[in-house]
Design a protein around this motif. Structure first.
Motif, mmCIF file in Angstrom:
data_model
loop_
_atom_site.group_PDB
_atom_site.id
_atom_site.type_symbol
_atom_site.label_atom_id
_atom_site.label_comp_id
_atom_site.label_asym_id
_atom_site.label_seq_id
_atom_site.Cartn_x
_atom_site.Cartn_y
_atom_site.Cartn_z
ATOM 1 N N ALA A 9 47.459 21.363 22.783
ATOM 2 C CA ALA A 9 48.902 21.617 22.836
ATOM 3 C C ALA A 9 49.550 21.387 21.470
ATOM 4 O O ALA A 9 50.463 22.126 21.084
ATOM 5 N N ALA A 10 49.068 20.404 20.723
ATOM 6 C CA ALA A 10 49.636 20.113 19.399
ATOM 7 C C ALA A 10 49.422 21.259 18.408
ATOM 8 O O ALA A 10 50.130 21.346 17.402
ATOM 9 N N ASP A 11 48.463 22.158 18.684
ATOM 10 C CA ASP A 11 48.191 23.305 17.813
ATOM 11 C C ASP A 11 49.172 24.456 18.014
ATOM 12 O O ASP A 11 49.233 25.366 17.182
ATOM 13 N N ILE A 12 49.925 24.468 19.095
ATOM 14 C CA ILE A 12 50.732 25.624 19.467
ATOM 15 C C ILE A 12 51.704 26.067 18.377
ATOM 16 O O ILE A 12 51.756 27.264 18.074
ATOM 17 N N PRO A 13 52.477 25.182 17.711
ATOM 18 C CA PRO A 13 53.373 25.681 16.658
ATOM 19 C C PRO A 13 52.627 26.400 15.529
ATOM 20 O O PRO A 13 53.058 27.467 15.072
ATOM 21 N N ALA A 14 51.480 25.869 15.105
ATOM 22 C CA ALA A 14 50.697 26.514 14.047
ATOM 23 C C ALA A 14 50.086 27.820 14.545
ATOM 24 O O ALA A 14 50.019 28.801 13.797
ATOM 25 N N ILE A 15 49.650 27.861 15.796
ATOM 26 C CA ILE A 15 49.099 29.091 16.373
ATOM 27 C C ILE A 15 50.176 30.170 16.385
ATOM 28 O O ILE A 15 49.951 31.299 15.945
ATOM 29 N N ARG A 16 51.342 29.825 16.896
ATOM 30 C CA ARG A 16 52.449 30.792 16.974
ATOM 31 C C ARG A 16 52.779 31.355 15.593
ATOM 32 O O ARG A 16 52.903 32.566 15.414
ATOM 33 N N SER A 17 52.901 30.486 14.602
ATOM 34 C CA SER A 17 53.239 30.918 13.242
ATOM 35 C C SER A 17 52.167 31.850 12.669
ATOM 36 O O SER A 17 52.480 32.910 12.113
ATOM 37 N N MET A 18 50.901 31.470 12.823
ATOM 38 C CA MET A 18 49.809 32.289 12.299
ATOM 39 C C MET A 18 49.750 33.635 13.008
ATOM 40 O O MET A 18 49.585 34.679 12.377
ATOM 41 N N GLN A 19 49.904 33.643 14.329
ATOM 42 C CA GLN A 19 49.824 34.889 15.082
ATOM 43 C C GLN A 19 50.945 35.851 14.693
ATOM 44 O O GLN A 19 50.707 37.044 14.513
ATOM 45 N N GLU A 20 52.149 35.350 14.567
ATOM 46 C CA GLU A 20 53.264 36.220 14.188
ATOM 47 C C GLU A 20 53.070 36.767 12.771
ATOM 48 O O GLU A 20 53.328 37.948 12.524
ATOM 49 N N ARG A 21 52.578 35.947 11.868
ATOM 50 C CA ARG A 21 52.294 36.411 10.498
ATOM 51 C C ARG A 21 51.207 37.486 10.528
ATOM 52 O O ARG A 21 51.311 38.530 9.884
ATOM 53 N N SER A 22 50.172 37.265 11.304
ATOM 54 C CA SER A 22 49.085 38.234 11.432
ATOM 55 C C SER A 22 49.597 39.547 12.010
ATOM 56 O O SER A 22 49.267 40.627 11.518
ATOM 57 N N MET A 23 50.406 39.457 13.052
ATOM 58 C CA MET A 23 50.951 40.660 13.686
ATOM 59 C C MET A 23 51.763 41.475 12.679
ATOM 60 O O MET A 23 51.618 42.690 12.585
ATOM 61 N N ARG A 24 52.581 40.789 11.903
ATOM 62 C CA ARG A 24 53.433 41.497 10.947
ATOM 63 C C ARG A 24 52.629 42.077 9.768
ATOM 64 O O ARG A 24 52.871 43.204 9.344
ATOM 65 N N VAL A 25 51.675 41.314 9.247
ATOM 66 C CA VAL A 25 50.929 41.773 8.062
ATOM 67 C C VAL A 25 49.814 42.746 8.457
ATOM 68 O O VAL A 25 49.778 43.878 7.975
ATOM 69 N N LEU A 26 48.902 42.321 9.319
ATOM 70 C CA LEU A 26 47.775 43.181 9.683
ATOM 71 C C LEU A 26 48.207 44.315 10.613
ATOM 72 O O LEU A 26 47.729 45.435 10.501
ATOM 73 N N GLY A 27 49.129 44.018 11.515
ATOM 74 C CA GLY A 27 49.648 45.057 12.407
ATOM 75 C C GLY A 27 50.566 46.026 11.696
ATOM 76 O O GLY A 27 50.770 47.151 12.155
ATOM 77 N N GLY A 28 51.124 45.610 10.565
ATOM 78 C CA GLY A 28 52.047 46.447 9.810
ATOM 79 C C GLY A 28 51.428 47.730 9.292
ATOM 80 O O GLY A 28 52.147 48.656 8.910
ATOM 81 N N LYS A 29 50.108 47.797 9.289
ATOM 82 C CA LYS A 29 49.429 49.027 8.872
ATOM 83 C C LYS A 29 49.427 50.063 10.003
ATOM 84 O O LYS A 29 49.109 51.227 9.774
ATOM 85 N N HIS A 30 49.769 49.633 11.230
ATOM 86 C CA HIS A 30 49.699 50.504 12.400
ATOM 87 C C HIS A 30 51.033 50.661 13.133
ATOM 88 O O HIS A 30 51.161 51.573 13.957
ATOM 89 N N TYR A 31 51.960 49.739 12.895
ATOM 90 C CA TYR A 31 53.227 49.745 13.620
ATOM 91 C C TYR A 31 54.395 49.593 12.651
ATOM 92 O O TYR A 31 54.271 48.886 11.641
ATOM 93 N N ALA A 32 55.513 50.196 12.998
ATOM 94 C CA ALA A 32 56.732 50.025 12.217
ATOM 95 C C ALA A 32 57.264 48.599 12.430
ATOM 96 O O ALA A 32 57.072 48.020 13.509
ATOM 97 N N PRO A 33 57.915 48.029 11.426
ATOM 98 C CA PRO A 33 58.449 46.663 11.569
ATOM 99 C C PRO A 33 59.336 46.479 12.793
ATOM 100 O O PRO A 33 59.278 45.426 13.446
ATOM 101 N N ASP A 34 60.152 47.486 13.141
ATOM 102 C CA ASP A 34 61.025 47.367 14.319
ATOM 103 C C ASP A 34 60.209 47.244 15.606
ATOM 104 O O ASP A 34 60.597 46.515 16.518
ATOM 105 N N ASN A 35 59.108 47.974 15.685
ATOM 106 C CA ASN A 35 58.265 47.903 16.881
ATOM 107 C C ASN A 35 57.612 46.526 17.001
ATOM 108 O O ASN A 35 57.537 45.955 18.095
#
Length: 188
Positions: A9-35
């Motif tokens: 449970a103590a990992d959740i804030p770091a997990i959330r931050s890393m996942q959102e960063r990954s989604m925006r950076v790595l996913g940004g090659k496939h999705y528009a920022p608004d999506n």
């Protein structure tokens, strides 16, 4: 060396931050920022209740910095709730929250997390893993033997949608026991 261990449970804030960063950076090659922003706002990157199930993993470096996450769950993902779909049998589970920090991408971390999650699922009687892959994750899952079952878009409103690919992989049955401790992988 990279260590893979059960998330706490103590990992959740770091997990959330890393996942959102990954989604925006790595996913940004496939999705528009608004999506991406609409998807994260409506569904987040995962339901953190899966951490409590005990089958969600994190990969860390030798200094304890979070490099990746992922696991499996019997809980339906938020984007599937209310869809009218029947609950799957107890021997079918869903891969959840597989993300790698963009700075650590392409080093085998996602694949190592998936191999460990698959072994854990098989040991717990899961015969089939299903997942909804982001477009940026399809190649990883194909390389791991997952097969495409459908392509679809999650409607986000305001003329926004999020393309994804449903995939699945049968697992071989294994003896029912918990994987022990940390799994160390070497990075190439």
């Amino acid at each position: 060396m990279t260590a893979i261990r059960a998330a706490q449970a103590a990992d959740i804030p770091a997990i959330r931050s890393m996942q959102e960063r990954s989604m925006r950076v790595l996913g940004g090659k496939h999705y528009a920022p608004d999506n991406i922003a609409a998807f994260v706002e409506q569904f987040g990157t995962m339901d953190f209740a899966v951490v409590g199930e005990g089958h969600f993993l994190v990969a860390t470096d030798q200094h304890g910095h979070l490099l990746g996450s992922g696991g499996w769950s019997r809980l339906a993902p938020g984007y599937q709730r209310g869809s009218g779909a029947a609950s799957p049998p107890r021997d079918i589970a869903t891969v959840r929250g597989v993300f790698v920090d963009p700075a650590a991408a392409r080093n085998g971390i996602g694949a190592a997390i998936m191999r460990h999650a698959e072994a854990d699922a098989a040991k717990h009687g899961i015969s089939m893993l299903r997942l909804t892959a982001t477009l940026s994750g399809v190649a990883l899952y194909q390389a791991l033997g997952y097969r495409e079952t459908a392509r679809r878009a999650i409607e986000l409103g305001e003329n926004l949608s999020f393309g994804c690919v449903d995939m699945e992989k049968p697992l071989e049955k294994r003896a029912a026991s918990q994987p022990g401790g940390e799994l160390l992988i070497s990075q190439s």
